[in-house]
Design a protein around this motif. Sequence first.
Motif, short mmCIF file in Angstrom:
data_model
loop_
_atom_site.label_atom_id
_atom_site.label_comp_id
_atom_site.label_asym_id
_atom_site.label_seq_id
_atom_site.Cartn_x
_atom_site.Cartn_y
_atom_site.Cartn_z
N PHE A 90 0.84 -1.20 0.00
CA PHE A 90 0.00 0.00 0.00
C PHE A 90 0.87 1.25 0.00
O PHE A 90 0.57 2.22 -0.69
CB PHE A 90 -0.93 0.03 1.22
N GLN A 91 1.95 1.25 0.75
CA GLN A 91 2.83 2.42 0.79
C GLN A 91 3.60 2.59 -0.52
O GLN A 91 3.73 3.70 -1.02
CB GLN A 91 3.84 2.29 1.94
N ARG A 92 4.09 1.48 -1.08
CA ARG A 92 4.86 1.55 -2.32
C ARG A 92 4.02 1.97 -3.51
O ARG A 92 4.54 2.52 -4.49
CB ARG A 92 5.52 0.20 -2.62
N ALA A 93 2.72 1.75 -3.45
CA ALA A 93 1.85 2.10 -4.58
C ALA A 93 1.81 3.60 -4.84
O ALA A 93 1.51 4.04 -5.94
CB ALA A 93 0.43 1.57 -4.34
N ALA A 94 2.14 4.37 -3.82
CA ALA A 94 2.17 5.84 -3.96
C ALA A 94 3.41 6.34 -3.23
O ALA A 94 3.35 6.76 -2.09
CB ALA A 94 0.91 6.46 -3.38
N PRO A 95 4.56 6.26 -3.90
CA PRO A 95 5.82 6.64 -3.24
C PRO A 95 5.78 8.08 -2.73
O PRO A 95 5.16 8.95 -3.36
CB PRO A 95 6.86 6.49 -4.35
N ALA A 96 6.45 8.31 -1.62
CA ALA A 96 6.52 9.65 -1.04
C ALA A 96 7.80 10.34 -1.49
O ALA A 96 8.86 9.71 -1.61
CB ALA A 96 6.49 9.55 0.48
N ILE A 97 7.66 11.62 -1.78
CA ILE A 97 8.83 12.43 -2.14
C ILE A 97 8.79 13.72 -1.33
O ILE A 97 7.74 14.13 -0.83
CB ILE A 97 8.86 12.78 -3.65
N SER A 98 9.91 14.34 -1.19
CA SER A 98 9.98 15.69 -0.61
C SER A 98 10.08 16.65 -1.78
O SER A 98 11.13 16.80 -2.40
CB SER A 98 11.18 15.82 0.31
#
Length: 184
Positions: A90-98
């Motif tokens: 679930f987290q990898r499906a929408a990677p986080a970026i700064s």
Amino acid sequence: MSDGVLLVGEPLALDLVNTRSAVGDALATPEGLRGWLLLEADRLPEMPQEITGRELEAVRALREHTARTLDHVRRGVRPRRADIGALNRFQRAAPAISELSWRETGVVATRRRLGSASERLTAWLAEAAADFLARPDVAKVRECEADDCILLFLPAHPRRRWCSAARCGNRARVARHYQRHKAG
């Protein structure tokens, strides 16, 4: 949701698990999910424009994986590999970026997630679950002691017994009072 009204204010992962209670499922419909998200809006970086069956099913699946993992972790038992894997997916499906931007005073980094609205929503919730499950105090999570309640809470005080003193606690006190006076 000890009496049909959602209780919020616990860590976000617990609030998510507590959307299913002894009296029903607050996430039974897209409107129910929207209502819960509105209650949690100050803890979410964005609100989806539209809640469809797709978002509902994804959040419900995330809730199940979170609940099972939490049940294991709080008892010191290794969680199922499938549940941990699902939370990570679930987290990898929408990677986080700064994401960097310029403001008058300098560079500002804003944490954002990539992906569809549904993927971003479940990724934020999965990240909240991961953060909570990794906390040392997760073992302190308790189930409400009221007979008709299954909600979980993280006690700020070691003597806390109910999900809500105003609801379950008050009902327990009234029941004890009734029993004492009935016996006398």
